[in-house]
Design a protein around this motif. Structure first.
Motif, mmCIF file in Angstrom:
data_model
loop_
_atom_site.group_PDB
_atom_site.id
_atom_site.type_symbol
_atom_site.label_atom_id
_atom_site.label_comp_id
_atom_site.label_asym_id
_atom_site.label_seq_id
_atom_site.Cartn_x
_atom_site.Cartn_y
_atom_site.Cartn_z
ATOM 1 N N ALA A 175 0.830 -1.206 0.000
ATOM 2 C CA ALA A 175 0.000 0.000 0.000
ATOM 3 C C ALA A 175 0.862 1.251 0.000
ATOM 4 C CB ALA A 175 -0.922 -0.014 1.216
ATOM 5 N N ALA A 178 2.292 2.245 -3.479
ATOM 6 C CA ALA A 178 1.371 2.488 -4.586
ATOM 7 C C ALA A 178 1.574 3.859 -5.216
ATOM 8 C CB ALA A 178 -0.064 2.325 -4.102
ATOM 9 N N ALA A 179 1.764 4.885 -4.412
ATOM 10 C CA ALA A 179 1.909 6.240 -4.962
ATOM 11 C C ALA A 179 3.160 6.348 -5.818
ATOM 12 C CB ALA A 179 1.937 7.264 -3.821
ATOM 13 N N THR A 182 2.618 4.460 -9.063
ATOM 14 C CA THR A 182 1.764 5.189 -10.004
ATOM 15 C C THR A 182 2.538 6.308 -10.685
ATOM 16 O OG1 THR A 182 -0.190 4.676 -8.671
ATOM 17 C CG2 THR A 182 -0.364 6.518 -10.208
ATOM 18 N N CYS A 201 1.585 -1.607 -8.705
ATOM 19 C CA CYS A 201 0.228 -1.076 -8.513
ATOM 20 C C CYS A 201 -0.771 -2.204 -8.290
ATOM 21 C CB CYS A 201 -0.181 -0.239 -9.724
ATOM 22 S SG CYS A 201 0.631 1.365 -9.840
ATOM 23 N N VAL A 206 -4.160 -1.187 -6.017
ATOM 24 C CA VAL A 206 -4.615 0.070 -6.616
ATOM 25 C C VAL A 206 -5.763 -0.212 -7.588
ATOM 26 C CG1 VAL A 206 -3.928 2.012 -8.092
ATOM 27 C CG2 VAL A 206 -2.325 1.088 -6.391
ATOM 28 N N TRP A 208 -7.933 -0.471 -10.750
ATOM 29 C CA TRP A 208 -7.495 -0.502 -12.142
ATOM 30 C C TRP A 208 -8.209 0.609 -12.902
ATOM 31 C CZ3 TRP A 208 -3.541 -3.066 -14.224
ATOM 32 C CH2 TRP A 208 -3.437 -3.145 -15.618
ATOM 33 N N GLU A 209 -7.417 1.522 -13.433
ATOM 34 C CA GLU A 209 -7.944 2.702 -14.109
ATOM 35 C C GLU A 209 -7.486 2.710 -15.565
ATOM 36 O OE1 GLU A 209 -10.001 4.630 -12.698
ATOM 37 O OE2 GLU A 209 -9.725 4.325 -10.539
ATOM 38 N N HIS A 212 -3.760 2.529 -16.181
ATOM 39 C CA HIS A 212 -3.132 1.215 -16.074
ATOM 40 C C HIS A 212 -3.404 0.393 -17.328
ATOM 41 C CE1 HIS A 212 -4.025 2.464 -11.847
ATOM 42 N NE2 HIS A 212 -2.721 2.253 -11.769
#
Length: 709
Positions: A175, A178-179, A182, A201, A206, A208-209, A212
């Protein structure tokens, strides 16, 4: 390092009393000496042998922990440093953080070497930095390791080391990483760093966007980008991402996985579609909804015949849902040699009716397709057979008289004829003629296809085979005689002869004796004489034979005192690690005896430890001493077993036997989830049949839900 003192210290250790994968670790000192020697070839061989012995396929041993300090000292002194740091990382990965076994000792031994590992994180050589980063992360000592890795990350410029750092940080603090991960997805970053960031990620949970999705597609093909990574778990990035998204088990993540796969399958970038096909295959094994969702890509996959062979494995998993590919598969199957055979093998799974006449056309040179046709018989739903085809029947008849059949072909030809039954009666002459050549493979087919007017002559032929034919065919021939005529004499004689010979076939003979029941009273002395005993130890075939004999004695005599002592002896000799299915069969035999098997209750209760043995043990205890069962606890254990695919079919059967009053609301929720969830329950067995087996299990779970509601 004082090498003389080091080697004396090595020699002073009790290596011969320690164990590794191949027994005594007496060879370890020699390997350590080779690492410190002048021969590069000998040192390389020593590294390889250490991987095979003290870190065998990821497993660690007592000798492993003892070797760690010496490996670290050699690494610190400059002997094969990079190789040994990687080895230390593997040992830490195979270890454990708690307990008092070999795994915990190995993890602790590597943790004790953190000063060396963390100091090497700043080494001048990038290969040493990568190896040290990986090894330090594998210790799991986040409090000590994270600050050092983060500090290194602030100045590291080598893409390979940066990728390793991202993976290590994600492992220790998913966690919290993650930043940073990204931020490293941008197109201005090296591709090795971007793919590591994407995987971090995913591991960090994170959501999924689109960013990604776009990054993953832009990086395909991605396997080469992780080729130099020490983290083998992420060796196929697209497959890993798809699997991770599906395992999140949410509708949004499933949609993301399938959208990603669909786009990757349609990619025109060289190598990208190949990776997408591998990922799609994995999705089919993991997700119940995958075949339906991926079927839409079939027209694209089969648009160019030259590209279709790459998709064979996926098309076979899609089965009839890939019917759009049937025309091009049929076209390819009309070719020559193995390429045509592979196309026809795929067509068997996709459109069996269309495959049958093509299989007939060149049967002798289509072993893959023939094997698939016979697999269709056992892997399909109940009652399914490969389609009958008169031309294929003619081809089978011709093959039965041909020379040069391999060991498998007669069995496969016979299985098709057996499934077709009387429709294949025209093959009776060829089966009769070929029986002397294939005495074990053909008797059942002879009985299955034989029309009434030929039963007497066929039974006479089989009776002769059962009495004086080759030994391997006597039991099958005698069994076929019984199927044709109901006569049991030849079978009883063949069973007695097999019991006298002993060996692993005793189990089959005992099963056949059990089918005869009281008619086989004359076989009791032969069965008793074939029993093994304590002298056989944990010999699984002998244990299995004794179980079959115990069942036969019960079925024949109806006397529990004949069978129960045999089963008690078997249960006492079971080895927890290697005899799971043997315990299952022993418990089934006990269940058949019922109340008369009460002396076995304590041993059966000892099988209620979760996992493979539990479902049949519950059934046995319910049949023998139902009052001994804590039914709600048993229901929970059964659901544990079903969810873990530990004899899930029997677990559901046992749940129904326990009845609705044994289930709590949580039990009902879990049972409903087994029936309706997207993730497959069946995850073991032959890959080609896993999906169909899971479909059958889902129907069984749904029926259990209806019954227990």
């Amino acid at each position: 390092m004082d090498l003389t003192r080091f080697l004396a210290d090595v020699d002073a250790q009790p290596w011969a009393d320690l164990q590794h994968a191949y027994g005594s670790a007496a060879d370890v000192p020699g390997l350590l000496r080779a690492l410190a020697g002048e021969s590069e070839e000998a040192a390389s061989e020593a590294v390889s042998e250490l991987y095979g012995s003290i870190l065998h396929q990821g497993s660690v041993y007592g000798a492993t922990a003892r070797a760690v300090p010496y490996l670290a000292r050699l690494a610190g002194a400059g002997y094969r440093t990079e190789d040994l740091l990687v080895l230390l990382g593997g040992i830490a990965e195979g270890g454990a953080d708690d307990g008092d076994g070999d795994e915990a000792a190995c993890r602790a031994a590597v943790v004790a070497q953190l000063p060396l590992l963390l100091a090497t994180v700043d080494a001048e050589d990038q290969g040493l930095r990568r190896a040290a980063v990986r090894a330090a992360a594998m210790t799991g000592a986040a409090e000590k390791v994270l600050p050092v890795l983060r500090l290194r990350g602030e100045t590291e410029t080598d893409p390979g080391v940066r990728a390793e750092l991202l993976g290590a940080l994600a492992r220790l603090d998913p966690a919290g990483t993650a930043a940073a991960a990204t931020a490293a997805l941008g197109a201005d970053e090296p591709a090795e760093v971007r793919i590591a960031a994407l995987l971090a990620c995913v591991d960090g949970g994170v959501p999924w966007e689109p960013v990604h999705h776009g990054a993953m597609l832009s990086l395909l093909p991605a396997n080469d980008l992780v080729e130099d990574r020490l983290d083998l778990e992420h060796g196929e990035p697209l497959r890993y991402v798809v699997e991770a998204l599906l395992l999140r088990d949410t509708e949004a993540d499933r949609e993301a996985a399938y959208t990603l796969l669909d786009a990757a399958l349609r990619s025109t970038v060289a190598g990208a579609r190949e990776e997408a096909l591998w990922a799609a295959e994995e999705a089919c094994l993991l997700s119940r909804g995958a075949p339906e969702r991926l079927a839409g890509a079939v027209p694209m996959l089969s648009a160019d015949p030259a590209d279709v062979p790459e998709a064979y494995a996926l098309l076979m998993k899609l089965g009839p849902r890939a019917a759009a590919a049937a025309p091009v598969l049929a076209l390819l199957a009309e070719g020559e040699g193995d390429p045509a055979d592979r196309a026809l093998e795929t067509l068997v799974a996709v459109a069996p009716e269309r495959a049958a006449p093509l299989l007939a056309r060149d049967l002798g040179r289509r072993p893959r397709a023939l094997g698939a046709a016979c697999g269709f018989l056992t892997g399909g739903t109940s009652g399914t057979t490969f389609p009958y085809d008169s031309a294929l029947l003619d081809a089978i008849r011709a093959r039965l008289g041909a020379d040069g059949l391999d060991a498998y072909e007669p069995v496969r030809l016979a299985s098709l004829l057996t499934a077709w039954g009387s429709r294949a009666s025209a093959a009776l002459p060829e089966l009769r003629s070929a029986l002397p050549r294939f005495p074990a493979a053909l008797p059942r087919a002879l009985a299955a296809v034989c029309p009434p007017e030929h039963r007497a002559a066929t039974a006479e032929l089989l009776t002769t085979a059962a009495r004086s034919g080759p030994e391997e065919g006597r039991l099958p021939a005698a069994q076929a005689v019984r199927e044709l005529t109901g006569e049991t004499g030849p079978l009883a004689a063949a069973v007695a002869a097999q019991c006298a010979r002993g060996g692993h076939a005793v189990r089959e003979a005992a099963h056949l004796a059990a089918e005869l029941g009281p008619e086989a009273a004359g076989l009791v002395p032969a069965l008793r004489s074939a029993l093994g005993g304590p002298a056989d130890g944990h010999d699984v075939p002998r244990l299995e034979g004794d179980i079959a004999i115990a069942s036969a004695l019960w079925r024949i005599t109806g006397r529990a005192e004949e069978a129960v002592p045999v089963l008690a002896d078997v249960l006492a000799r079971l080895d927890a690690e290697w005899t799971g299915w043997t315990a299952v069969r022993a418990a089934r035999a006990a269940a058949a005896i019922g109340d008369g098997a009460r002396p076995l209750v304590p041993a059966l209760e000892g099988l209620l430890t979760g996992g493979l043995r539990t479902p049949t043990a519950v059934l046995a205890l319910h049949a023998i001493a139902p009052e001994s069962l804590d039914r709600p606890r048993a229901a929970g254990l059964l659901l544990d077993a079903a969810e873990a695919d530990a004899d899930a079919v029997t677990a559901l059967e046992a749940l129904v036997v326990l009845g609705r009053t044994a289930l709590t609301e949580d039990h009902r929720r879990r049972l409903t989830a087994l029936a309706e969830r997207d993730l497959r329950v069946r995850s073991s067995g032959v890959v080609s049949g896993m999906a169909r087996a899971d479909e059958r299990l889902r129907e069984q779970a749904r029926e259990a839900v209806r019954t227990l509601s």
